[in-house]
Design an enzyme around this catalytic site. Structure first.
Site, short mmCIF file in Angstrom:
data_model
loop_
_atom_site.label_atom_id
_atom_site.label_comp_id
_atom_site.label_asym_id
_atom_site.label_seq_id
_atom_site.Cartn_x
_atom_site.Cartn_y
_atom_site.Cartn_z
N SER A 149 -122.55 -44.62 -29.75
CA SER A 149 -122.15 -44.54 -28.36
C SER A 149 -120.92 -43.66 -28.26
O SER A 149 -120.14 -43.55 -29.23
CB SER A 149 -121.83 -45.93 -27.81
OG SER A 149 -121.20 -45.87 -26.54
N TYR A 162 -116.88 -53.70 -28.94
CA TYR A 162 -117.97 -52.72 -28.79
C TYR A 162 -117.56 -51.37 -29.38
O TYR A 162 -118.31 -50.74 -30.12
CB TYR A 162 -118.32 -52.58 -27.31
CG TYR A 162 -119.57 -51.76 -27.06
CD1 TYR A 162 -120.83 -52.31 -27.24
CD2 TYR A 162 -119.48 -50.43 -26.65
CE1 TYR A 162 -121.98 -51.57 -27.01
CE2 TYR A 162 -120.61 -49.68 -26.42
CZ TYR A 162 -121.86 -50.25 -26.60
OH TYR A 162 -122.99 -49.50 -26.38
#
Length: 283
Positions: A149, A162
């Site tokens: 990501s 995350y």
């Protein structure tokens, strides 16, 4: 489209984790359009089965396999079932399964949330590489796509678990690229920003943050189908990084040119973000 003589995704024997929805489902269906056989793995058997129906409608063949990527034993069983179904090693592994997490700062996020996020998003990819790469190396062909990501390099506030999980996937992928050089195998990592998927409904995302992210994704997010096509084409071209969106590429460049300013701007944006005030103490 890449010429078939150079394509590693056309006619692939592919394993996709998290294939029950979102980018994983888009990967599976796009591979089917390229004539692939696809093991559609997901923690939800019904979702995996639904993806198989879409794979077959797109011209491929699919096999639903339930798998919790946070379990090494589950991923080893996925490898064994794939070897049996393909009658040999897969030619493409897509480590896609992941969960969203965010909304609380370091010291406020619970350790349970940290552990769950890292177990799925990072260890799930580690398990996939650990169990599948030896058989792929033995076959002397194939490739790995790891879904990371832009969060892995953007390091936005109140997303620490995350961010760390995705930065780990990036580092693992870069290491693999060095280790696989000259072996006939290749690795690609995907680093998107907002994609129109259901990841923002995850149980580890604070409700207000999830709502904000979902609205942004709906307004400016890229479709998972386009992300899947771009990533598979990038893998065929031998690209290590696929950064599909302009905002992600701008963040990437800004951080490398002015890392200190990037962190300060990120902190300012974090204070302006419409998150609710955090409660005192550690969750």
């Amino acid at each position: 489209m890449i010429g078939l003589s150079r394509s590693k995704t056309s006619g692939a024997a592919a394993v996709v984790t998290g294939a029950g929805s979102g980018i994983g489902r888009a990967f599976a269906v796009e591979l089917a359009r390229r004539g692939a056989r696809v093991v559609c793995s997901d923690i939800n058997q019904d979702s995996a089965q639904a993806t198989v129906a879409l794979v077959e409608a797109a011209g491929g063949t699919g096999l639903p396999v339930p798998c919790d990527v946070g379990s090494s034993e589950n991923v080893a069983a996925l490898r064994d079932r794939s070897l049996e179904w393909f009658d040999g090693a897969p030619t493409l592994l897509i480590n896609n399964a992941g969960i969203g997490a965010g909304g609380h700062s370091v010291g406020r996020s619970s350790l349970a949330d940290w552990e769950r996020t890292l177990q799925i998003n990072l260890w799930g990819v580690i398990y996939g590489c650990h169990h599948f790469l030896p058989v792929m190396k033995q076959a002397g062909r194939g490739g790995v796509i790891n879904v990371a990501s832009a969060a892995g390099f953007a390091a936005g506030p109140r997303m620490a678990a995350y961010n760390v999980s995705k930065a780990g996937v990036m580092s693992l992928s870069e290491t693999l690229a060095a280790e696989l050089a000259g072996t006939g195998l290749r690795v690609t990592m995907l680093c998107p920003t907002f994609v129109k998927t259901n990841i923002f409904s995850g149980e580890l995302i604070e409700a207000s943050a999830a709502g904000t992210a979902s609205r942004i994704a709906g307004f400016m997010g890229m479709s998972p189908e386009k992300v899947a096509r771009m990533t598979l084409d990038g893998h065929d071209r031998g690209r290590l990084y696929v950064v599909p969106q302009l905002d992600a590429r701008a963040i990437w460049l800004a951080k490398r040119l002015t890392p200190t300013s990037h962190a300060r701007v990120g902190g300012l944006l974090g204070r302006l973000a419409p998150f609710p005030p955090e409660e005192e103490g550690i969750r």
